[in-house]
Design an enzyme around this catalytic site. Structure first.
Site, PDB file in Angstrom:
ATOM      1  CB  CYS A   1       5.178   5.257   9.975  1.00 13.87           C
ATOM      2  SG  CYS A   1       6.042   6.161   8.662  1.00 13.87           S
TER       3      CYS A   1
ATOM      4  CB  CYS B   1      10.451   3.945   4.002  1.00 12.00           C
ATOM      5  SG  CYS B   1       9.768   2.715   5.147  1.00 12.00           S
TER       6      CYS B   1
ATOM      7  CG  HIS C   1       3.329   9.199  -4.588  1.00 12.52           C
ATOM      8  ND1 HIS C   1       4.431   8.616  -4.001  1.00 12.52           N
ATOM      9  CD2 HIS C   1       2.684   9.883  -3.605  1.00 12.52           C
ATOM     10  CE1 HIS C   1       4.433   8.936  -2.705  1.00 12.52           C
ATOM     11  NE2 HIS C   1       3.385   9.697  -2.445  1.00 12.52           N
TER      12      HIS C   1
ATOM     13  CD  GLU D   1       5.878   3.872  -2.202  1.00  9.67           C
ATOM     14  OE1 GLU D   1       5.089   4.581  -1.540  1.00  9.67           O
ATOM     15  OE2 GLU D   1       5.913   2.631  -2.106  1.00  9.67           O
TER      16      GLU D   1
ATOM     17  CB  THR E   1       4.427   1.491   0.968  1.00  8.00           C
ATOM     18  OG1 THR E   1       4.746   2.872   0.779  1.00  8.00           O
ATOM     19  CG2 THR E   1       5.580   0.620   0.516  1.00  8.00           C
TER      20      THR E   1
ATOM     21  CB  CYS F   1       4.023   0.009   4.902  1.00  4.48           C
ATOM     22  SG  CYS F   1       3.275   1.547   5.420  1.00  4.48           S
TER      23      CYS F   1
ATOM     24  CG  ASN G   1       0.260   8.384   4.903  1.00  3.57           C
ATOM     25  OD1 ASN G   1      -0.270   8.559   5.982  1.00  3.57           O
ATOM     26  ND2 ASN G   1       1.300   9.111   4.509  1.00  3.57           N
TER      27      ASN G   1
ATOM     28  CB  SER H   1       4.226  12.796   6.585  1.00  3.68           C
ATOM     29  OG  SER H   1       2.981  12.900   5.917  1.00  3.68           O
TER      30      SER H   1
HETATM   31  C1  2E7 Z   1       7.501   7.609   2.482  1.00  5.00           C
HETATM   32  C2  2E7 Z   1       6.648   6.659   1.999  1.00  5.00           C
HETATM   33  O1  2E7 Z   1       5.561  11.691   3.356  1.00  5.00           O
HETATM   34  P1  2E7 Z   1       4.242  11.002   3.326  1.00  5.00           P
HETATM   35  O2  2E7 Z   1       3.022  11.803   3.460  1.00  5.00           O
HETATM   36  O3  2E7 Z   1       4.269  10.103   2.015  1.00  5.00           O
HETATM   37  P2  2E7 Z   1       3.104   9.513   1.074  1.00  5.00           P
HETATM   38  O4  2E7 Z   1       3.810   8.407   0.348  1.00  5.00           O
HETATM   39  O5  2E7 Z   1       2.005   9.034   1.929  1.00  5.00           O
HETATM   40  O6  2E7 Z   1       2.700  10.608   0.128  1.00  5.00           O
HETATM   41  O7  2E7 Z   1       4.178   9.931   4.519  1.00  5.00           O
HETATM   42  C3  2E7 Z   1       5.277   9.205   4.995  1.00  5.00           C
HETATM   43  C4  2E7 Z   1       5.794   8.292   3.951  1.00  5.00           C
HETATM   44  C5  2E7 Z   1       4.991   7.323   3.429  1.00  5.00           C
HETATM   45  N1  2E7 Z   1       5.425   6.528   2.464  1.00  5.00           N
HETATM   46  C6  2E7 Z   1       7.056   8.444   3.466  1.00  5.00           C
HETATM   47 CL1  2E7 Z   1       7.131   5.647   0.752  1.00  5.00          CL
HETATM   48 FE1  F3S Z   2       7.605   3.472   5.344  1.00  2.11          FE
HETATM   49 FE2  F3S Z   2       5.058   2.977   5.490  1.00  2.11          FE
HETATM   50 FE3  F3S Z   2       6.003   4.968   6.769  1.00  2.11          FE
HETATM   51  S1  F3S Z   2       6.349   2.741   3.707  1.00  2.11           S
HETATM   52  S2  F3S Z   2       7.696   5.677   5.527  1.00  2.11           S
HETATM   53  S3  F3S Z   2       6.502   2.829   7.147  1.00  2.11           S
HETATM   54  S4  F3S Z   2       4.056   4.927   5.761  1.00  2.11           S
END
Ligand code: 2E7
Ligand code: F3S
Length: 320
Positions: A24, A108, A136, A138, A177, A207, A237, A279
């Protein structure tokens, strides 16, 4: 000389690749921040927490000169430090400043927006019901934007029923998000049923990338018997994508890379879906496609449910 044995024909496999998938705008930005910081300051550059939850991304940046740590006190004096895309409590940049460390924030911008909204709601005298997953990063970061006790974590509909707040409490709800769009809608409905006057965010906190990737999985899943989601077990995510597929009635497997695929999973399967968390690099998608092609005679197609054009500016220290 004997003629070689003819290799047995590989059974056909229909492969449906979901789009949008993978990186993303927040992940693109976070990785670019680390790369540009290494160019600007020279290695090593420290990163607090995995910049994004993917070990291939992390290993690639390690090879370029990044050093990953979990806590700020592991960062030596005199070197720059970057905060991960998931965000940090306010105390972290404050401690870095107090130590005279140069720091860069890869949070982000969509998470930073939630941080500012949380401060605003508290400033207006509301208590926040925060929908998210305990532990988590976040969630830890967002809780760290407001005074202790100003926010309550709600993970499930049952948590809403168990809330011990008076019916007329001045409340707002907000969320992580990267949640399940459907689970969050159910939790919000439960909050609104108990506290009809609760203040809602101006715009959804889940998001665009999270909701687009879930919508794409919902479209692909009914066509398949098995869905692969490329992502790490600590990636919120990505876990949600595997869940969405499962709930759509298809067996799903969260895999980190192609070698995780057990050929036995494909027995009796003629259509497979494939997606990747926000990610997970596209190189891993290509690796999985190649592995499936080794195992089966693959015909692949892509189902596109949205087009993403969003991008975020870099922090001002990195703009030449
Ligand atoms: C930051 C945020 O690093 P990820 O797998 O993070 P999640 O939050 O899904 O564990 O993915 C990218 C990302 C998504 N949300 C990075 Cl707040
Ligand atoms: Fe931001 Fe959503 Fe990616 S919060 S880091 S755009 S998964």
């Amino acid at each position: 000389m004997n003629a070689p044995f003819p290799s047995p024909a590989k059974p056909p496999l229909r492969l449906i690749i979901a789009a949008p998938r993978g990186f993303c705008a927040g992940v693109d930005r976070a990785i670019e921040i680390v790369e540009r910081a290494i160019e600007k300051y020279g290695p090593p550059v420290y990163v607090r927490h995995e910049i994004v939850h993917n070990r291939f991304v992390v290993d690639g940046l390690k090879a370029k000169g990044a050093i990953f740590v979990e806590e700020l006190d592991e960062v030596p004096d005199g070197v720059p430090v970057i905060f991960s895309a998931h965000g940090v409590p306010k105390s972290v940049p404050a401690a870095a400043t107090a130590r005279g460390l140069e720091w860069l924030d890869a949070t982000c911008p969509l998470v930073s927006k939630v941080h500012r909204q949380a401060e605003r709601q508290i400033g207006e005298g509301r208590h926040i019901l925060f929908i998210g997953h305990a532990g988590h990063p976040e969630v830890i970061g967002t809780f760290g934007q407001v005074p202790e006790g100003a926010m309550s974590l709600v993970e499930t509909v049952e948590d809403v029923a168990a809330l011990d707040l008076p019916a007329d409490a001045d409340l707002a709800y907000m969320s992580q998000t990267t949640l399940s769009v459907d689970d969050t809608a159910a939790i919000i409905a439960a909050i609104q049923a108990r506290y009809p006057h609760v203040s809602a965010p101006k715009a959804e906190d889940i998001c665009y990338a999270t909701s687009n990737r879930q919508a794409a999985v919902k479209k692909v899943a009914p066509e398949c018997q098995l869905m692969f989601v490329i992502g790490a077990p600590n990636s919120s995510n990505s876990l949600r994508l595997a869940e969405v597929a499962q709930r759509a009635g298809v067996c799903s497997q969260l895999i980190q890379r192609a070698s995780d695929i057990d050929p036995a999973w494909l027995e009796g399967v003629d259509t497979v879906g494939l997606t990747a968390g926000a990610s997970a690099p596209e190189s891993l998608v290509n690796e999985v496609v190649d592995r499936l092609k080794d195992l089966r005679e693959v015909t692949s197609e892509q189902i596109v449910t949205a087009t993403e054009t969003i991008s975020f500016k870099l922090p001002k220290q990195l703009i030449a």
